[in-house]
Design an enzyme around this catalytic site. Structure first.
Site, short mmCIF file in Angstrom:
data_model
loop_
_atom_site.label_atom_id
_atom_site.label_comp_id
_atom_site.label_asym_id
_atom_site.label_seq_id
_atom_site.Cartn_x
_atom_site.Cartn_y
_atom_site.Cartn_z
N HIS A 1 0.92 -1.30 -0.03
CA HIS A 1 0.15 -0.08 -0.02
C HIS A 1 1.14 1.31 -0.10
O HIS A 1 1.89 1.52 0.86
CB HIS A 1 -0.88 0.19 1.26
CG HIS A 1 -1.78 1.06 1.26
ND1 HIS A 1 -2.89 1.20 0.69
CD2 HIS A 1 -1.64 2.39 2.01
CE1 HIS A 1 -3.54 2.36 0.64
NE2 HIS A 1 -2.90 2.93 1.50
N ALA B 1 -2.52 -5.48 7.17
CA ALA B 1 -0.92 -4.93 7.59
C ALA B 1 -0.95 -3.55 6.70
O ALA B 1 -1.41 -3.38 5.67
CB ALA B 1 0.11 -5.61 7.13
N VAL C 1 1.25 -1.83 5.68
CA VAL C 1 2.00 -1.67 4.43
C VAL C 1 1.68 -2.62 3.31
O VAL C 1 2.67 -2.72 2.35
CB VAL C 1 3.58 -1.70 4.83
CG1 VAL C 1 3.97 -0.78 5.85
CG2 VAL C 1 3.88 -3.15 5.47
N GLU C 2 0.84 -3.39 3.54
CA GLU C 2 0.47 -4.36 2.52
C GLU C 2 -0.78 -3.96 1.93
O GLU C 2 -0.81 -3.19 0.95
CB GLU C 2 0.62 -5.81 2.96
CG GLU C 2 2.01 -6.22 3.57
CD GLU C 2 2.18 -7.48 4.22
OE1 GLU C 2 1.74 -8.56 3.33
OE2 GLU C 2 2.60 -7.67 5.25
N MET C 3 -2.09 -4.75 2.30
CA MET C 3 -3.37 -4.46 1.77
C MET C 3 -4.20 -3.22 2.54
O MET C 3 -5.04 -2.59 2.26
CB MET C 3 -4.09 -5.56 1.62
CG MET C 3 -3.30 -6.77 0.71
SD MET C 3 -3.87 -8.31 0.70
CE MET C 3 -5.49 -8.16 -0.30
#
Lengths: 372, 372
Positions: free
Chosen positions: A112, A152, A154-156
């Site tokens: 993201h 998360a 920094v992910e989705m």
């Protein structure tokens, strides 16, 4: 694609056995590759058969999560579903790309807002056989794992609530969840994870050259690969890299003999210690799987090493205190290349249409000002 | 998935014809749907048959780029190949997702470094039938188009040189290019684009309810959809939205009757004028395709309208000076829903392994400091 030469080995007739001892793993291999009488199990093969296991052709069943075709199909859609992310841009397949050995070929994954995550993405292929999931084993299984990246930042960068609201707003998903989970309340965050787990359990890569070899086909490996296999076993690699996955079955401190340095082992990531709080687990990580390892560069939890030969050298020094020669590294690397199995065939799913009730994408959430 | 009721229409026997006039488009429809004698062409159907064309089941051939199976297979791999981007994160399929109607469901696409592009991503589905590519028609065909995003700084941010170096470093690509292009120098940036074009030409969506209707099956549309179709033709929408694609065949100024406002038509994007320099082309854009339009929200080149009914209202006012009622918008939208065809079946490709010679990913290039 791999060129294979027929290697005629000295035939050692052991008690008249011309096929490997009737172990539980030989059946699946003989489906694709018949053992000829000339290729009796050599001592090398016999030794390998005691240390490694063939990847079964059929995916395993899961405890508490029956794998059904409808659940696998739903899980496949969810695996490729970017609307599980806040931005509608990132799906499981973004970082665990089924066209790229189940990884993203990044040092550490980018998610993201183009943020870099803390560790290299492990492959999803054969991951059902890991003793636990993530580098530090903080998820007991794939069902637990699948809930992590969705949330998360920094992910989705989504939430369970938003995810469920999204899925409930899409009629085709509601009916698929109803079929896959005949519960009172089928569309839940946990059931989303169960469906993804069921699909991921199908992502196995059987019939690698090494599996054919373990199944009794002495010609399945080249001379170099066999020399590499012997070196791999003689050097002690198999203390951690054995079984089905050649890894994935224990946690080990990175640098048991020699610290590999701050680039490969930055002091701020204490590995499994973060999960257990046990000082013995400091800088311990789940031993990486070596199945399909030639496809999954870059290597280690930091993703700092791109060359597999170099990674072999690092392991020798850090874990075994051995300086492999250039030739030995090449031979072990050749053996590792024989661990690439037949990749899963996946029809790209057509995803269902969202509705006016579906929460709209917000690619900029959590990023402060729109960054560009 | 769509519920269809059998509608018994007044049967108008026109000159004894019980099937549509023997036009060139009826053959492909009868492959999947036989015309029964009861369903003679109504005046509505006959009128529609003069204004629209059935999406052929078989993809078209391309001028100067013979479509061969090996080229299509190569093009499919390249379409899903993130290593064509500087970051190794973005492929054609990122913004033209074949699971999502060939679009990314973004207002405007997000690319390299999470940068937002200037316009909404048009669908790749059936795009081979467009008169030209991009909103402003600046690429004559898909082969020319495919070269754009690879190089655009806000999309894949690579260069032709780096792309060719990447492809030449991967032995499996070299052999596939050799098979697909029996030239002296097969691995070129243009041939990459030719292969992608060949694959994209296969991405057609035949057999929508509307195609079955055009083929003579009067029961393929619901009453509401037929009313919407009649309204669509009576109101003048077909002046621009006719033919195979219901669009894609001309450039039109957005706001011929009434300016839709700065949000939908920001003054800084002068559309086709940027390509031609012709003042008559100011704020003109290629008329969007309406095939599969219910899958491809948000709408317009700015992607500012998420609701298809609302988009129908905007078009009525801006282009036709008509205030459609709420009921009329719903009826036209129902008709537009009948334009969703059978989506392409695509097996997700296993991509070839890169080598030590492959230029490594650089997700941070062009972004100044590493942004996160």
């Amino acid at each position: 694609m791999r060129a294979r030469h027929l290697v005629v080995l000295p035939v050692l007739l052991l008690g008249g056995a011309c096929t490997p001892a009737g172990d539980s793993t030989s059946d699946s291999a003989t489906e694709t590759d018949a053992v000829t009488p000339m290729e009796a199990a050599s001592p090398l093969m016999q030794r390998a058969q005691t240390l490694f296991e063939i990847v079964p052709v059929e995916p395993p069943q899961l405890a508490d999560n029956p794998v059904t075709p409808v659940k696998v199909e739903l899980g496949k859609k969810l695996y490729f579903e970017p609307r599980l992310s806040q931005s509608w841009l990132i799906s499981c397949n973004t970082c665990h790309n089924l066209g790229l050995g189940g990884v993203d070929l990044m040092e550490t994954s980018i998610g993201h807002g183009w943020q870099a995550g803390p560790r290299n993405a492990p492959t999803v292929l054969n991951s059902v056989y890991n003793l636990a999931q993530f580098w530090d084993g903080r998820a007991a299984d794939l069902m637990e794992q699948a809930q992590g990246p969705v949330q998360a930042a920094v992910e989705m960068s989504s939430t369970p609530e938003r995810t469920v609201e999204t899925l409930r707003s899409i009629p085709d998903y509601v009916s698929m969840f109803g079929e896959a989970f005949p519960d009172a309340d089928p569309v839940t965050f946990q059931n989303m994870a169960r469906a993804i787990e069921a699909f991921e359990a199908t992502l196995v890569t059987p019939n690698s050259p090494f599996d054919l070899y373990l199944g009794g086909d002495g010609s399945a490996l080249t001379d170099d690969e066999k020399t590499g296999l012997a070196l791999f076993m003689d050097s002690g690699c198999t203390a951690c890299h054995g079984g089905i996955l050649l890894g994935g079955s224990s946690y080990q401190r990175f640098g048991t003999v020699r610290n590999p340095g701050v680039e490969l082992l930055p002091p701020e990531d204490r590995g499994r210690f973060n999960v257990t709080g046990n000082p013995n687990d400091e800088f311990a990580f789940k031993v990486p799987v070596l199945r399909n390892v030639e496809l999954t560069a870059p290597y280690f939890h930091t993703g700092k090493v791109w060359d597999l030969k170099e990674a072999v050298g690092v392991m020798g020094e850090a874990q075994l205190g051995k300086e492999f020669t250039e030739v030995e590294r090449a031979q072990i690397t050749a053996f590792l290349g024989s661990l690439t199995g037949v990749q899963p065939e996946v029809e790209y799913p057509v995803l269902p249409v969202h509705t006016a009730d579906t929460p709209q994408p917000d690619p900029w959430v959590g990023l402060g000002a729109r960054p560009h």
